[in-house]
Design an enzyme around this catalytic site. Sequence first.
Site, PDB file in Angstrom:
ATOM      1  N   THR A  45       0.656 -41.794  26.151  1.00 28.32           N
ATOM      2  CA  THR A  45       0.711 -42.009  24.707  1.00 28.32           C
ATOM      3  C   THR A  45      -0.461 -42.865  24.233  1.00 28.32           C
ATOM      4  O   THR A  45      -1.010 -43.665  25.005  1.00 28.32           O
ATOM      5  CB  THR A  45       2.033 -42.730  24.367  1.00 28.32           C
ATOM      6  OG1 THR A  45       1.963 -43.252  23.050  1.00 28.32           O
ATOM      7  CG2 THR A  45       2.286 -43.919  25.294  1.00 28.32           C
ATOM      8  N   ASP A  46      -0.795 -42.749  22.951  1.00 29.47           N
ATOM      9  CA  ASP A  46      -1.836 -43.625  22.387  1.00 29.47           C
ATOM     10  C   ASP A  46      -1.312 -45.055  22.198  1.00 29.47           C
ATOM     11  O   ASP A  46      -2.097 -45.974  21.941  1.00 29.47           O
ATOM     12  CB  ASP A  46      -2.360 -43.068  21.059  1.00 29.47           C
ATOM     13  CG  ASP A  46      -1.286 -42.946  19.973  1.00 29.47           C
ATOM     14  OD1 ASP A  46      -0.086 -43.172  20.263  1.00 29.47           O
ATOM     15  OD2 ASP A  46      -1.650 -42.622  18.823  1.00 29.47           O
ATOM     16  N   GLU A  47       0.018 -45.240  22.349  1.00 25.79           N
ATOM     17  CA  GLU A  47       0.580 -46.579  22.097  1.00 25.79           C
ATOM     18  C   GLU A  47       0.111 -47.606  23.130  1.00 25.79           C
ATOM     19  O   GLU A  47       0.209 -48.808  22.908  1.00 25.79           O
ATOM     20  CB  GLU A  47       2.114 -46.515  22.023  1.00 25.79           C
ATOM     21  CG  GLU A  47       2.547 -45.512  20.969  1.00 25.79           C
ATOM     22  CD  GLU A  47       4.030 -45.508  20.626  1.00 25.79           C
ATOM     23  OE1 GLU A  47       4.689 -46.534  20.818  1.00 25.79           O
ATOM     24  OE2 GLU A  47       4.507 -44.465  20.148  1.00 25.79           O
ATOM     25  N   TYR A  52       8.192 -50.108  25.696  1.00 29.47           N
ATOM     26  CA  TYR A  52       7.849 -48.694  25.960  1.00 29.47           C
ATOM     27  C   TYR A  52       6.369 -48.562  26.304  1.00 29.47           C
ATOM     28  O   TYR A  52       6.001 -48.005  27.347  1.00 29.47           O
ATOM     29  CB  TYR A  52       8.186 -47.832  24.737  1.00 29.47           C
ATOM     30  CG  TYR A  52       7.553 -46.447  24.780  1.00 29.47           C
ATOM     31  CD1 TYR A  52       7.897 -45.532  25.769  1.00 29.47           C
ATOM     32  CD2 TYR A  52       6.592 -46.060  23.823  1.00 29.47           C
ATOM     33  CE1 TYR A  52       7.305 -44.266  25.821  1.00 29.47           C
ATOM     34  CE2 TYR A  52       6.000 -44.798  23.873  1.00 29.47           C
ATOM     35  CZ  TYR A  52       6.358 -43.916  24.875  1.00 29.47           C
ATOM     36  OH  TYR A  52       5.772 -42.661  24.928  1.00 29.47           O
ATOM     37  N   LYS A  78       4.441 -47.431  29.788  1.00 32.07           N
ATOM     38  CA  LYS A  78       3.529 -46.286  29.878  1.00 32.07           C
ATOM     39  C   LYS A  78       2.139 -46.754  30.331  1.00 32.07           C
ATOM     40  O   LYS A  78       1.487 -46.084  31.137  1.00 32.07           O
ATOM     41  CB  LYS A  78       3.424 -45.558  28.528  1.00 32.07           C
ATOM     42  CG  LYS A  78       4.673 -44.817  28.098  1.00 32.07           C
ATOM     43  CD  LYS A  78       5.096 -43.680  29.016  1.00 32.07           C
ATOM     44  CE  LYS A  78       4.164 -42.499  29.020  1.00 32.07           C
ATOM     45  NZ  LYS A  78       4.706 -41.343  29.779  1.00 32.07           N
TER      46      LYS A  78
HETATM   47  P1  NAD Z   1      11.903 -37.062  25.462  1.00 28.56           P
HETATM   48  O1  NAD Z   1      12.575 -38.379  25.440  1.00 28.56           O
HETATM   49  O2  NAD Z   1      12.235 -36.039  24.432  1.00 28.56           O
HETATM   50  O3  NAD Z   1      12.148 -36.346  26.876  1.00 28.56           O
HETATM   51  C1  NAD Z   1      12.053 -37.024  28.087  1.00 28.56           C
HETATM   52  C2  NAD Z   1      12.671 -36.148  29.163  1.00 28.56           C
HETATM   53  O4  NAD Z   1      12.599 -36.878  30.410  1.00 28.56           O
HETATM   54  C3  NAD Z   1      14.156 -35.822  28.919  1.00 28.56           C
HETATM   55  O5  NAD Z   1      14.389 -34.443  29.156  1.00 28.56           O
HETATM   56  C4  NAD Z   1      14.891 -36.684  29.951  1.00 28.56           C
HETATM   57  O6  NAD Z   1      16.100 -36.095  30.399  1.00 28.56           O
HETATM   58  C5  NAD Z   1      13.854 -36.768  31.071  1.00 28.56           C
HETATM   59  N1  NAD Z   1      14.044 -37.978  31.897  1.00 28.56           N
HETATM   60  C6  NAD Z   1      14.235 -39.251  31.467  1.00 28.56           C
HETATM   61  N2  NAD Z   1      14.406 -40.069  32.515  1.00 28.56           N
HETATM   62  C7  NAD Z   1      14.292 -39.302  33.628  1.00 28.56           C
HETATM   63  C8  NAD Z   1      14.380 -39.576  35.026  1.00 28.56           C
HETATM   64  N3  NAD Z   1      14.609 -40.815  35.471  1.00 28.56           N
HETATM   65  N4  NAD Z   1      14.208 -38.564  35.899  1.00 28.56           N
HETATM   66  C9  NAD Z   1      13.976 -37.295  35.449  1.00 28.56           C
HETATM   67  N5  NAD Z   1      13.915 -36.974  34.137  1.00 28.56           N
HETATM   68  C10 NAD Z   1      14.071 -37.964  33.238  1.00 28.56           C
HETATM   69  O7  NAD Z   1      10.349 -37.393  25.478  1.00 28.56           O
HETATM   70  P2  NAD Z   1       9.136 -36.610  24.801  1.00 28.56           P
HETATM   71  O8  NAD Z   1       8.985 -37.090  23.416  1.00 28.56           O
HETATM   72  O9  NAD Z   1       9.263 -35.180  25.082  1.00 28.56           O
HETATM   73  O10 NAD Z   1       7.929 -37.219  25.650  1.00 28.56           O
HETATM   74  C11 NAD Z   1       7.510 -36.598  26.857  1.00 28.56           C
HETATM   75  C12 NAD Z   1       6.346 -37.392  27.422  1.00 28.56           C
HETATM   76  O11 NAD Z   1       5.270 -37.427  26.470  1.00 28.56           O
HETATM   77  C13 NAD Z   1       6.682 -38.845  27.722  1.00 28.56           C
HETATM   78  O12 NAD Z   1       6.025 -39.207  28.909  1.00 28.56           O
HETATM   79  C14 NAD Z   1       6.120 -39.610  26.532  1.00 28.56           C
HETATM   80  O13 NAD Z   1       5.756 -40.913  26.918  1.00 28.56           O
HETATM   81  C15 NAD Z   1       4.914 -38.773  26.190  1.00 28.56           C
HETATM   82  N6  NAD Z   1       4.491 -38.818  24.788  1.00 28.56           N
HETATM   83  C16 NAD Z   1       5.397 -38.610  23.783  1.00 28.56           C
HETATM   84  C17 NAD Z   1       4.965 -38.609  22.457  1.00 28.56           C
HETATM   85  C18 NAD Z   1       5.911 -38.348  21.310  1.00 28.56           C
HETATM   86  O14 NAD Z   1       5.512 -38.485  20.150  1.00 28.56           O
HETATM   87  N7  NAD Z   1       7.140 -37.965  21.548  1.00 28.56           N
HETATM   88  C19 NAD Z   1       3.608 -38.848  22.167  1.00 28.56           C
HETATM   89  C20 NAD Z   1       2.721 -39.043  23.224  1.00 28.56           C
HETATM   90  C21 NAD Z   1       3.165 -39.025  24.530  1.00 28.56           C
HETATM   91  P1  TYD Z   2       8.973 -43.364  15.903  1.00 30.59           P
HETATM   92  O1  TYD Z   2       9.249 -41.962  15.482  1.00 30.59           O
HETATM   93  O2  TYD Z   2      10.050 -44.157  16.552  1.00 30.59           O
HETATM   94  O3  TYD Z   2       7.666 -43.303  16.821  1.00 30.59           O
HETATM   95  P2  TYD Z   2       6.748 -44.543  17.391  1.00 30.59           P
HETATM   96  O4  TYD Z   2       7.456 -45.812  17.214  1.00 30.59           O
HETATM   97  O5  TYD Z   2       6.623 -44.162  18.834  1.00 30.59           O
HETATM   98  O6  TYD Z   2       5.463 -44.458  16.633  1.00 30.59           O
HETATM   99  O7  TYD Z   2       8.488 -44.182  14.634  1.00 30.59           O
HETATM  100  C1  TYD Z   2       7.400 -43.736  13.845  1.00 30.59           C
HETATM  101  C2  TYD Z   2       7.189 -44.746  12.743  1.00 30.59           C
HETATM  102  O8  TYD Z   2       8.325 -44.741  11.869  1.00 30.59           O
HETATM  103  C3  TYD Z   2       7.081 -46.166  13.262  1.00 30.59           C
HETATM  104  O9  TYD Z   2       6.145 -46.885  12.464  1.00 30.59           O
HETATM  105  C4  TYD Z   2       8.481 -46.741  13.061  1.00 30.59           C
HETATM  106  C5  TYD Z   2       8.951 -46.018  11.816  1.00 30.59           C
HETATM  107  N1  TYD Z   2      10.413 -45.781  11.739  1.00 30.59           N
HETATM  108  C6  TYD Z   2      11.128 -46.157  10.601  1.00 30.59           C
HETATM  109  O10 TYD Z   2      10.555 -46.691   9.628  1.00 30.59           O
HETATM  110  N2  TYD Z   2      12.476 -45.937  10.580  1.00 30.59           N
HETATM  111  C7  TYD Z   2      13.138 -45.375  11.610  1.00 30.59           C
HETATM  112  O11 TYD Z   2      14.386 -45.213  11.533  1.00 30.59           O
HETATM  113  C8  TYD Z   2      12.401 -44.961  12.770  1.00 30.59           C
HETATM  114  C9  TYD Z   2      13.084 -44.342  13.945  1.00 30.59           C
HETATM  115  C10 TYD Z   2      11.026 -45.181  12.788  1.00 30.59           C
END
Ligand code: NAD
Ligand code: TYD
Length: 353
Positions: free
Chosen positions: A135-137, A160, A164
């Site tokens: 992630t960019d975070e 988080y 990461k």
């Molecule tokens: P998500 O939470 O939707 O899915 C995570 C998956 O991992 C789930 O299916 C869960 O069952 C599985 N999981 C969790 N713990 C596990 C374990 N101990 N063993 C096996 N499986 C396990 O997450 P996502 O949003 O799809 O993100 C996927 C990846 O991309 C993550 O690594 C996240 O850090 C990264 N990412 C997410 C975003 C975003 O905006 N969602 C952005 C950038 C990077």
């Molecule tokens: P989120 O979707 O949780 O992603 P991330 O924290 O990984 O960027 O949140 C996106 C933005 O929205 C973040 O600035 C937090 C804000 N947010 C709210 O204002 N209310 C909410 O209920 C949630 C879940 C997020």
Amino acid sequence: MKKNTLKNILITGGAGFIGSHVVRQFVNKYSNYRVLNLDALTYAGNLENLKEIEQAPNYSFVKGDIADADFVNDLFSQNHFDGVIHLAAESHVDRSITDPVSFVRTNVLGTVNLLNASLQVAKDNPDFLFYHISTDEVYGSLGKEGLFTEKTAYDPNSPYSASKASSDHFVRAYGETYGLPYVISNCSNNYGPNQFPEKLIPLFINNIIQNKALPVYGDGNYTRDWLFVKDHAEAIDLIFHKGKKGETYNVGGFNEWKNIDLTKLLCRLMDKKLNRQEGASEKLITFVKDRPGHDLRYAIDATKINQELGWKPSVTFEEGLENTIDWYFENQEWLDHVTSGDYLEYYKKQYQA
Ligand code: NAD
Ligand code: TYD
């Protein structure tokens, strides 16, 4: 990687939001690959996301926990993987604030277990690649100006992003120390079909459908860069096949939005689709207590992946949002399943509602 040879690919976290799009992309596009999806099916993992391909001959699923080293080692000794695309993670910042240990367990220990098992396979397979999705975070928070590049120093602020960042460091360390071939990508906020309604966009879509308050943290001036999940899956495909080993790629949507502006756009789009009066959903906006350690702004400079691999987002934000809203309308049953039971408890605790 050559396209025509048989490849055994392990995708972790393939039942989650982004993972399910990646699994579908690989299963549908590369009929000559065997794709094994390893997922623990936590609250965020859902096999309903994979209905479309569950019968495909080149797809299989195994339930398991990446933090369980014995399980991971057994799996790797029974399968000769040519590549791992690692997406399994605990992914929600708010949950990391209340339960950081589970983030260390899955994101750090789970990644190290996969790296250890990969070392054994990589010894006999010069084509092996460990692709770590991040992630960019990890870069921390930007001020009003500037963009994250691949050279930006890591400065994570939430449990988080700290977990990461740690996992990214371990991947690089295994590359430097043991010569494990790897690639990493750091992506901005994803949105799209199949996203669990704890993240901003699906949470607010669900709440608007139900006429529930839209809890905007703080003053709503926090900024995120949003990318449609299918464009992320395309980027992952490209990086896996064409990325340079040992490199990092930033992936972003060139699409920054303040939370409050994004919320208002969502309200307008949904009012139209729900035939509600203009302004009806905006009335649901409620400013609530801020998230502790809330990062002000994320924005990605995606020049490298654009110039080196020719990737760019394919849809505009409005197109992506419309597609996403329509998906939630058409998949009300999916939404009902994931918002019952534990979700109600989570929601009550998180939002005192
Ligand atoms: P998500 O939470 O939707 O899915 C995570 C998956 O991992 C789930 O299916 C869960 O069952 C599985 N999981 C969790 N713990 C596990 C374990 N101990 N063993 C096996 N499986 C396990 O997450 P996502 O949003 O799809 O993100 C996927 C990846 O991309 C993550 O690594 C996240 O850090 C990264 N990412 C997410 C975003 C975003 O905006 N969602 C952005 C950038 C990077
Ligand atoms: P989120 O979707 O949780 O992603 P991330 O924290 O990984 O960027 O949140 C996106 C933005 O929205 C973040 O600035 C937090 C804000 N947010 C709210 O204002 N209310 C909410 O209920 C949630 C879940 C997020």
